[in-house]
Each structure stands twice: as structure tokens, then as C-alpha cells.
Design a protein around this motif. Structure first.
Motif, PDB file in Angstrom:
ATOM      1  N   GLN A  28       0.822  -1.220   0.000  1.00 53.40           N
ATOM      2  CA  GLN A  28       0.000   0.000   0.000  1.00 53.40           C
ATOM      3  C   GLN A  28       0.853   1.266   0.000  1.00 53.40           C
ATOM      4  OE1 GLN A  28      -0.530  -2.675   1.770  1.00 53.40           O
ATOM      5  NE2 GLN A  28      -2.703  -3.263   1.621  1.00 53.40           N
ATOM      6  N   GLN A  31       2.224   1.772  -3.513  1.00 58.55           N
ATOM      7  CA  GLN A  31       1.141   2.292  -4.351  1.00 58.55           C
ATOM      8  C   GLN A  31       0.972   3.789  -4.137  1.00 58.55           C
ATOM      9  OE1 GLN A  31      -2.686   0.756  -3.274  1.00 58.55           O
ATOM     10  NE2 GLN A  31      -3.772   1.909  -4.854  1.00 58.55           N
ATOM     11  N   SER A  35       0.845   6.897  -7.045  1.00 57.64           N
ATOM     12  CA  SER A  35      -0.472   7.429  -7.400  1.00 57.64           C
ATOM     13  C   SER A  35      -0.468   8.935  -7.184  1.00 57.64           C
ATOM     14  CB  SER A  35      -1.572   6.789  -6.550  1.00 57.64           C
ATOM     15  OG  SER A  35      -1.771   5.449  -6.945  1.00 57.64           O
ATOM     16  N   ILE A  41      -2.862   4.480  -9.551  1.00 57.50           N
ATOM     17  CA  ILE A  41      -2.275   3.144  -9.750  1.00 57.50           C
ATOM     18  C   ILE A  41      -2.937   2.148  -8.802  1.00 57.50           C
ATOM     19  CG2 ILE A  41      -0.167   1.765  -9.503  1.00 57.50           C
ATOM     20  CD1 ILE A  41      -0.163   3.477 -11.971  1.00 57.50           C
ATOM     21  N   ASN A  42      -3.511   1.124  -9.378  1.00 56.21           N
ATOM     22  CA  ASN A  42      -4.136   0.072  -8.573  1.00 56.21           C
ATOM     23  C   ASN A  42      -3.057  -0.781  -7.906  1.00 56.21           C
ATOM     24  OD1 ASN A  42      -5.438  -2.677  -8.063  1.00 56.21           O
ATOM     25  ND2 ASN A  42      -7.206  -1.456  -8.723  1.00 56.21           N
ATOM     26  N   HIS A  43      -3.325  -1.254  -6.684  1.00 55.06           N
ATOM     27  CA  HIS A  43      -2.320  -2.055  -5.980  1.00 55.06           C
ATOM     28  C   HIS A  43      -2.020  -3.367  -6.710  1.00 55.06           C
ATOM     29  CE1 HIS A  43      -5.891  -4.252  -4.600  1.00 55.06           C
ATOM     30  NE2 HIS A  43      -5.074  -5.233  -4.220  1.00 55.06           N
ATOM     31  N   ARG A  45      -1.197  -3.594  -9.755  1.00 56.77           N
ATOM     32  CA  ARG A  45      -0.015  -3.375 -10.604  1.00 56.77           C
ATOM     33  C   ARG A  45       1.258  -3.670  -9.818  1.00 56.77           C
ATOM     34  NH1 ARG A  45      -4.120  -2.674 -12.841  1.00 56.77           N
ATOM     35  NH2 ARG A  45      -3.689  -4.912 -13.019  1.00 56.77           N
ATOM     36  N   ILE A  46       1.259  -3.325  -8.530  1.00 54.38           N
ATOM     37  CA  ILE A  46       2.431  -3.588  -7.685  1.00 54.38           C
ATOM     38  C   ILE A  46       2.567  -5.091  -7.445  1.00 54.38           C
ATOM     39  CG2 ILE A  46       3.619  -2.945  -5.573  1.00 54.38           C
ATOM     40  CD1 ILE A  46       2.920  -0.580  -7.402  1.00 54.38           C
TER      41      ILE A  46
END
Length: 391
Positions: A28, A31, A35, A41-43, A45-46
Motif C-alpha cells: 500500500q 502504491q 499514485s 495506480i491500482n495495488h 499493478r504492484i
């Protein structure tokens, strides 16, 4: 607003993410670092990076690079929320156009139009590069699949003309015509001295500004509009017809006049009237019945209304004046009831009245050819009606 779905991370950002993962940063938190208002950016993607689902070939950034990133964070323009690295192209596009307008509006400059054209073309190039980058379109020059390089080894990117010619160019026809016209003028003024051409090009330059602002809002978001940064320009003078003719000057440089004529000949009448190609405004002294409206220097009116038609008549009279050759004037005079009037008479009368003096507003020189306006024909008829005869 047209943002690309599923906002993606650039390669340099992926390498920073991997460096953070190696140092056991919480998902988190990572992220949150990537962002921002212009990109969420959605988590997931991480997680894709952590689990090796994507970006396997990108190496983690060195610890020194991670330290630099953290020291500079958030590295965001507070006015727009744009990231100074990730959104560099869009920031440069906005700043170049702002610089172009400020330069043109600056007092005391003699080559404002030339400076505006060069700088605005840079702005549009950056804007289209930002769009193509976001859409995943490679805007580098390639030959046989090999990326072309400059003599210094940098990758070569498309110039504006190539951006406009791409089948996925997002700009409307009128906008493209406006930019092609300004590019043609830039080619003519490059490395050459010119007379002042500000007035001759003002409608095209105004359209260029408005088109850019519309494009950046439509393609990237209304929060990036420039109208808040660029106030209405004020001036110290008013103009009548003779003053304006004197201000514009006698001639355009022949190469510019020819280039402008040739470009216009390639457009249809509707394309030439398109406000995205050239945007014209008539400033008319206005007395308002309401005190609250009396202080408006510029008023926008509904297209097709009686007020709009009245303004259109003003524009057509001042901007779209029909041009006549001497032989045309002679034919019109003969048709008006003076059959003996010939070319020698016309030449003699023009000399007597000093009619080719630009300050009198009877005509204009275009590409080394003198053209007469309708008011010269009216002047000739007036002189003949008063009994003018050859001395």
C-alpha cells in the motif's frame, strides 16, 4: 476527459518499485508513492511486479536511485498535480504554449508572430508526443525496424508534421490545417528577416491558442486548461480603417505572401471559414442597457443570432475584402455606364489620387502584384460622376 484505462507505470518507475520491494516496503505504501491526481495506480499493478507476472526483464534500481527518488518525492507541480518526470511532456507542452502567448503579448517586440509560431509548434509537438506515449504509439523514427539516432546518439522523435500525418492523430481537420499553415510560414521565416506580419497572421495565431487549449482539455483533462494562466490582453489604442491599413504596412514579404496564397488555394471555402483554422473576433464599441453588463470588454454571442450576423458582416468587410485587378476595375466601371473609361484613364486617376498609398486603404500588394478593393471602384465612380476627365 480521455485518460487511458488501467494507468501504467513507466520502466524507470518499475525499477524503483522493485527496489522498494527488495527493501520490504508495504504494498500500500508503494502504491501511494506512484499514485497522484493525474494517475491512479491500482495495488494490483504492484502485485504483478512482485509476483513476476509482468516486467520480468526490468532490473531493480540501485539504492542510490531509490534515495534520489525518495528525496525528490512527491516532485509534483502543485497547480496541476502533474509529475515533473512522469508527465514531463505534458508540462513542457503547457509551458511552451504559455511562453508563446506571453511573448506575443509582450510590449516592445518587433518579431512577435515569428517567435509565437516557433514556440507554439514546439508546444503542439510535445502535446502530441504526450498523447502518443499515453496511447502506446511509438513516436520514434525507425528505418528497417531500427530506431534512428541523432549525431550525438539521442533517439530521433517525430516532428510535428509527422505527428499530424499519423492515422491515429486525435486532432480535427481544421486544427490540422491551422498547424500545417503555421508550419509552412515557419519554413518561410526560418533564418530570414521579415517585416512585421503580426496582423496578417493574427486570426491563425488566435485559432492556434484556442485549439491547443481545447485539445489539452479534451485529451488530458479540464484541469490542465490554460485560460486561468493567460489573461485577456489590453491595448492603448483604437483603430479606424485608415489607421489599421497603416499599421499593417504596405506589403508582406513576397515569399510569405506567396506561401499564404498557395496554402489557401489548397483549402475549400468551408475549410477556410473553419474557426479552428483561423479565429476572428470583431471588437465593437458597445453600449449596454444594464450596468452589470456595461463593463464587459468582450461578449460572447450565440451563433446564428442577429448579433452574430451583425458581427459577421463586420468581419467580412474588414477581413475578407475582395481583391480586384486593374482590368477588373475597368470592366466594372464600363458596366456602370462609362464605356470610354480605359486602362490609361485608370492608371492616371490612381496616380492623381495617390491611390496606391497603403494608408488610404484602397488596395494591397500581394506577391508583387497590386490588387484593388471595392472602395477604390466606388472612388473611381465618384470621380467620374463629378466630371473627371483625362487632362
Amino acid at each position: 476527459m480521455a485518460r487511458r484505462p488501467g494507468n501504467t507505470l513507466a520502466q524507470w518507475e518499475v525499477s524503483i518499485v522493485k527496489a522498494m520491494l527488495e527493501q520490504n516496503y508495504v504494498i500500500q505504501d508503494i502504491q501511494a508513492y506512484f499514485s497522484r491526481p493525474t494517475r491512479s495506480i491500482n495495488h494490483a499493478r504492484i502485485l504483478e511486479i512482485r509476483d513476476g507476472v509482468k516486467h520480468k526483464n526490468i532490473k531493480a534500481a540501485p539504492e542510490t536511485e531509490l534515495d534520489k527518488f525518495l528525496e525528490a518525492w512527491p516532485n509534483i507541480d502543485p497547480a496541476t498535480g502533474l509529475h515533473l518526470t512522469g508527465d514531463e511532456l505534458l508540462i513542457k507542452a503547457r509551458e511552451a504554449m504559455i511562453a508563446a502567448v506571453h511573448t506575443f503579448n509582450s510590449a516592445g517586440l518587433y518579431f512577435r508572430a515569428e517567435l509565437f509560431i516557433v514556440t507554439s509548434i514546439i508546444a503542439w509537438t510535445y502535446l502530441l508526443h504526450a498523447y502518443y506515449k499515453r496511447e502506446g504509439i511509438d513516436y520514434r523514427y525507425k528505418r528497417g525496424g531500427v530506431i534512428q539516432k541523432t549525431p550525438s546518439g539521442a533517439e530521433k522523435y517525430w516532428e510535428l508534421g509527422h505527428c499530424l500525418a499519423h492515422r491515429k492523430c486525435p486532432l480535427e481537420k481544421g486544427v490540422v490545417n491551422n498547424l500545417k499553415f503555421l508550419t509552412e510560414i515557419r519554413h518561410e521565416i526560418e533564418h530570414r528577416s521579415t517585416n512585421r506580419i503580426d496582423d496578417a497572421l493574427s486570426a491563425k495565431l488566435q485559432a492556434c491558442c484556442i485549439n491547443f487549449n481545447d485539445a489539452i482539455k479534451r485529451l488530458f483533462g479540464k484541469e490542465f486548461a490554460l485560460e486561468k494562466r493567460l489573461p485577456i490582453a489590453l491595448q492603448f489604442v483604437t483603430f479606424d480603417g485608415a489607421q489599421r491599413a497603416s499599421l499593417v504596412g504596405a506589403d508582406l514579404p513576397p515569399n510569405l505572401a506567396t506561401a499564404m496564397d498557395n496554402f489557401h488555394k489548397g483549402l475549400s471555402e468551408d475549410e477556410q471559414k473553419d474557426p479552428k483554422f483561423r479565429y476572428r473576433v470583431a471588437f465593437v464599441p458597445k453600449v449596454s442597457g444594464k450596468a452589470s453588463r456595461a463593463d464587459l470588454a468582450v461578449e460572447f454571442i450565440k451563433p446564428g443570432s442577429p448579433e452574430a450576423k451583425a458581427v459577421e458582416r463586420v468581419l467580412l468587410k474588414e477581413v475578407e475584402r475582395q481583391k480586384y485587378r486593374p482590368s477588373d476595375i475597368m470592366k466594372k466601371v464600363r458596366a456602370a455606364g462609362y464605356p470610354a473609361f480605359n486602362m490609361y484613364d485608370h492608371t492616371l486617376l490612381a496616380k492623381q489620387l495617390d491611390a496606391r498609398n497603403p494608408g488610404k486603404g484602397y488596395g494591397v500588394m500581394v506577391a508583387n502584384t497590386w490588387y484593388w478593393y471595392e472602395n477604390w471602384y466606388e472612388k473611381v465612380i465618384e470621380q467620374l460622376a463629378e466630371g473627371w476627365t483625362r487632362p
